[in-house]
Structures are given as structure tokens and as C-alpha cells.
Design a protein around this motif. Sequence first.
Motif, PDB file in Angstrom:
ATOM      1  N   ASP A   1      61.291  21.906 -72.398  1.00  0.00           N
ATOM      2  CA  ASP A   1      60.247  20.925 -72.066  1.00  0.00           C
ATOM      3  C   ASP A   1      60.293  20.640 -70.561  1.00  0.00           C
ATOM      4  OD1 ASP A   1      58.644  18.705 -71.713  1.00  0.00           O
ATOM      5  OD2 ASP A   1      59.348  17.680 -73.516  1.00  0.00           O
ATOM      6  N   ALA A   2      59.220  21.006 -69.858  1.00  0.00           N
ATOM      7  CA  ALA A   2      59.170  20.750 -68.409  1.00  0.00           C
ATOM      8  C   ALA A   2      58.222  19.597 -68.077  1.00  0.00           C
ATOM      9  CB  ALA A   2      58.757  22.015 -67.667  1.00  0.00           C
ATOM     10  N   ALA A   3      57.782  18.881 -69.100  1.00  0.00           N
ATOM     11  CA  ALA A   3      57.041  17.612 -68.926  1.00  0.00           C
ATOM     12  C   ALA A   3      55.828  17.716 -68.002  1.00  0.00           C
ATOM     13  CB  ALA A   3      57.996  16.517 -68.442  1.00  0.00           C
ATOM     14  N   TRP A   4      55.203  18.851 -67.937  1.00  0.00           N
ATOM     15  CA  TRP A   4      53.995  19.112 -67.135  1.00  0.00           C
ATOM     16  C   TRP A   4      54.258  19.108 -65.627  1.00  0.00           C
ATOM     17  CZ3 TRP A   4      50.632  21.235 -70.116  1.00  0.00           C
ATOM     18  CH2 TRP A   4      50.311  20.727 -71.365  1.00  0.00           C
ATOM     19  N   GLU A   5      55.515  19.002 -65.184  1.00  0.00           N
ATOM     20  CA  GLU A   5      55.762  18.802 -63.752  1.00  0.00           C
ATOM     21  C   GLU A   5      56.702  19.835 -63.140  1.00  0.00           C
ATOM     22  OE1 GLU A   5      54.032  17.070 -61.759  1.00  0.00           O
ATOM     23  OE2 GLU A   5      52.885  16.148 -63.375  1.00  0.00           O
ATOM     24  N   ARG A   6      56.576  19.987 -61.844  1.00  0.00           N
ATOM     25  CA  ARG A   6      57.308  21.004 -61.090  1.00  0.00           C
ATOM     26  C   ARG A   6      58.827  20.755 -61.062  1.00  0.00           C
ATOM     27  NH1 ARG A   6      55.640  24.143 -55.922  1.00  0.00           N
ATOM     28  NH2 ARG A   6      57.664  24.941 -55.355  1.00  0.00           N
ATOM     29  N   GLY A   7      59.219  19.478 -60.850  1.00  0.00           N
ATOM     30  CA  GLY A   7      60.648  19.144 -60.737  1.00  0.00           C
ATOM     31  C   GLY A   7      61.434  19.558 -61.972  1.00  0.00           C
TER      32      GLY A   7
ATOM     33  N   GLY B   1      54.604  21.896 -71.494  1.00  0.00           N
ATOM     34  CA  GLY B   1      54.252  20.544 -71.078  1.00  0.00           C
ATOM     35  C   GLY B   1      55.014  19.555 -71.951  1.00  0.00           C
ATOM     36  N   LEU B   2      54.828  18.278 -71.686  1.00  0.00           N
ATOM     37  CA  LEU B   2      55.484  17.215 -72.459  1.00  0.00           C
ATOM     38  C   LEU B   2      55.362  17.519 -73.954  1.00  0.00           C
ATOM     39  CD1 LEU B   2      56.788  14.562 -71.524  1.00  0.00           C
ATOM     40  CD2 LEU B   2      54.560  13.470 -71.831  1.00  0.00           C
ATOM     41  N   SER B   3      56.517  17.676 -74.642  1.00  0.00           N
ATOM     42  CA  SER B   3      56.449  18.232 -76.000  1.00  0.00           C
ATOM     43  C   SER B   3      55.752  17.310 -77.002  1.00  0.00           C
ATOM     44  CB  SER B   3      57.839  18.632 -76.488  1.00  0.00           C
ATOM     45  OG  SER B   3      58.700  17.543 -76.334  1.00  0.00           O
ATOM     46  N   GLY B   4      55.607  16.018 -76.677  1.00  0.00           N
ATOM     47  CA  GLY B   4      54.881  15.116 -77.568  1.00  0.00           C
ATOM     48  C   GLY B   4      53.381  15.072 -77.310  1.00  0.00           C
ATOM     49  N   SER B   5      52.906  15.879 -76.364  1.00  0.00           N
ATOM     50  CA  SER B   5      51.461  15.888 -76.085  1.00  0.00           C
ATOM     51  C   SER B   5      50.827  17.090 -76.778  1.00  0.00           C
ATOM     52  CB  SER B   5      51.207  15.938 -74.574  1.00  0.00           C
ATOM     53  OG  SER B   5      51.696  17.145 -74.025  1.00  0.00           O
ATOM     54  N   THR B   6      49.600  16.903 -77.287  1.00  0.00           N
ATOM     55  CA  THR B   6      49.008  17.953 -78.131  1.00  0.00           C
ATOM     56  C   THR B   6      48.711  19.262 -77.393  1.00  0.00           C
ATOM     57  OG1 THR B   6      46.814  16.952 -77.884  1.00  0.00           O
ATOM     58  CG2 THR B   6      48.106  16.348 -79.857  1.00  0.00           C
ATOM     59  N   PRO B   7      48.316  19.266 -76.109  1.00  0.00           N
ATOM     60  CA  PRO B   7      48.097  20.576 -75.482  1.00  0.00           C
ATOM     61  C   PRO B   7      49.374  21.414 -75.447  1.00  0.00           C
ATOM     62  CG  PRO B   7      47.053  18.865 -74.176  1.00  0.00           C
ATOM     63  CD  PRO B   7      47.890  18.167 -75.207  1.00  0.00           C
ATOM     64  N   ALA B   8      50.533  20.754 -75.272  1.00  0.00           N
ATOM     65  CA  ALA B   8      51.798  21.505 -75.257  1.00  0.00           C
ATOM     66  C   ALA B   8      52.062  22.101 -76.640  1.00  0.00           C
ATOM     67  CB  ALA B   8      52.946  20.601 -74.831  1.00  0.00           C
ATOM     68  N   MET B   9      51.808  21.318 -77.690  1.00  0.00           N
ATOM     69  CA  MET B   9      52.031  21.833 -79.051  1.00  0.00           C
ATOM     70  C   MET B   9      51.101  23.012 -79.324  1.00  0.00           C
ATOM     71  SD  MET B   9      51.958  18.197 -81.073  1.00  0.00           S
ATOM     72  CE  MET B   9      52.820  16.759 -80.460  1.00  0.00           C
ATOM     73  N   GLU B  10      49.822  22.842 -78.998  1.00  0.00           N
ATOM     74  CA  GLU B  10      48.834  23.870 -79.332  1.00  0.00           C
ATOM     75  C   GLU B  10      48.984  25.116 -78.457  1.00  0.00           C
ATOM     76  OE1 GLU B  10      45.674  20.495 -80.887  1.00  0.00           O
ATOM     77  OE2 GLU B  10      45.351  21.434 -78.947  1.00  0.00           O
ATOM     78  N   ARG B  11      49.341  24.928 -77.197  1.00  0.00           N
ATOM     79  CA  ARG B  11      49.549  26.091 -76.325  1.00  0.00           C
ATOM     80  C   ARG B  11      50.726  26.929 -76.827  1.00  0.00           C
ATOM     81  NH1 ARG B  11      48.105  23.464 -70.295  1.00  0.00           N
ATOM     82  NH2 ARG B  11      46.074  22.747 -71.026  1.00  0.00           N
ATOM     83  N   HIS B  12      51.719  26.259 -77.398  1.00  0.00           N
ATOM     84  CA  HIS B  12      52.860  26.986 -77.961  1.00  0.00           C
ATOM     85  C   HIS B  12      52.449  27.716 -79.243  1.00  0.00           C
ATOM     86  CE1 HIS B  12      56.853  28.041 -79.288  1.00  0.00           C
ATOM     87  NE2 HIS B  12      56.619  27.408 -80.427  1.00  0.00           N
TER      88      HIS B  12
END
Length: 275
Positions: A186-192, A155-166
Motif C-alpha cells: 500500500d503506497a497510499a496514493w503518494e510518492r513518499g 493506492g490507499l487500500s481502503g479506497s475503491t479505485p485501489a481495490m478495483e485497479r487491483h
Amino acid sequence: MRYFRWTAILLCLIGITACRQDTPRFRIGVAQCSDDSWRHKMNDEILREAMFYDGVSVEIRSAGDDNRRQAEDIHYFMDKGMDLLIISANEAAPMTPIVEEAYRKGIPVITVDRKILSDKYTAYIGADNYEIGRAVGNYIASRLKGKGNIVELTGLSGSTPAMERHQGFMAAISHFPEIKLIDKADAAWERGPAEVEMDSMLRRHSKIDAVYAHNDRIAPGAYQAAKKAGREKEMIFVGIDALPGKGNGLELVLDSVLDATFIYPTNGDKVLQLA
Ligand code: FRU
């Protein structure tokens, strides 16, 4: 005469009821970072739960994944004199000062799902993203029987769920010496963006055994790219969210697009109860 008196009393009663509904005792502003099916579910749960509380009104704004817009939304709520704010910070660092500002003004602030980089908030509520990452790591390692190449689309690398999931994921796979994370983007939480990033990963790596996608919009984007390259059968796809409904994670598992998805609860009712 008597008829007129009763009509007048009735009109007064209606007036009082209407008045109570028009002037809520507590006004809550919700600053959502994104606008997608996961957020919609949470928003619906918040709005329904608010109906159980007399005199509570809720206004929800969505920033469309944009830090500046979310800062504007929070300013808007402060200017309106909201009694409490619920905030899911698009990215932690850029949103921290504005959340601190609201908190310092004496407005209770509840952060939800995505955190900020400060303790200047009243309460946090959300699932444990580190644990989810760890569970995914253990699951993929066991599906690959302890050996294989994984790519991660975050997810968006500056968001905490992305950091913690990693972080949780890395902790889990560190116990499997022959499991390798060979690429991460970084796929920014989105499909595109997921499709674009996966496309270039497929060019870079001749052997990919599993894709760890941080949510169920990223996962089908990656699947689509692999399918275009004729390589989707070579690897498994694992996502997070597990939403029911058309095109969402559960359906993707039933359709064998995803090998698995992990539940990330929306819990809007609990958020409103805490508020
Ligand atoms: C929804 C979402 C979910 C993800 C969560 C992380 O906006 O992107 O798909 O699990 O945010 O904060």
C-alpha cells in the motif's frame, strides 16, 4: 432633477444584480479527499462549469487524505444547509456512515471517482477502475512477452479505485501463467510511501521486471528507489492518471521515467453538470 432620477434608477439596477450574485439559488459543497494536481484539475473544472449556471455557488473543502477531516467537512456542509453534496470518499468503509447520514437528511449526494460501501447516495460518476486495471495488466503482460515478475504499489487500500485497479489487473494477468505478481504494498496514493515500499521490495527480490503503480505519483517514487539501488534499467514502470503539466505523468513518459501511463479523466465539468 432628471439627472438624479436616472442615477437612482441606475443604482437600483446595480443593487439588483449584486443581490442576485450574493444570494445563490443553489449551494453545492464539494468534499474532496485529497489535495494534489489531479484534484486541482477536477476542482478547476467544477468551478469553471459552475459559471455557466445562474445562481449556483460552489464551496470546495479538501480533507488531506484524512477520514476524520473529511467527516468534519461533510458535517460542516450539512450544518450550512447545502443543497447538494459532491463527495470523493477518502476510504470507503469509514466514510460510508456519514455519507448515508447526509443522504437520509434528504440532501442529494453525488459520489465521484471513489465510492462508498452502500447504495445510500443519489448518483455516482467516475471512470471504470476495474477496466483500467485490466488494461494495465494486458499491457504489462504483452510488454514482458508473457513472462516475468511484477510488483504492485497500490493506492490507499481502503479506497475503491485501489481495490478495483487491483482486481482488474489480477483478472488480466490470470491468463498469463508465466506472469507473476510477486509482491504488493500500500503506497497510499503518494510518492513518499512508494519510495519506502519499493526500497524494501528491492531488498526482498533479486529480479523485478515491471512495477505496476496505481498512479503517477507512486510510479516516480518507485523509480527513484530503484535508481538509488542502481536497478532502474532492470524493470519498466507503469502508472495511471496521464496528467499533462510539469512533473506529471505525460512528462514522465516523455522523459522515459515511465514506460506508460493510463488516462484517468478528472471530468469536473461533467460532475457539475450532473449536480
Ligand atoms: C488523486 C488520486 C489520483 C488517483 C485517484 C484515485 O487524488 O490519488 O492520482 O488516480 O486519486 O481516486
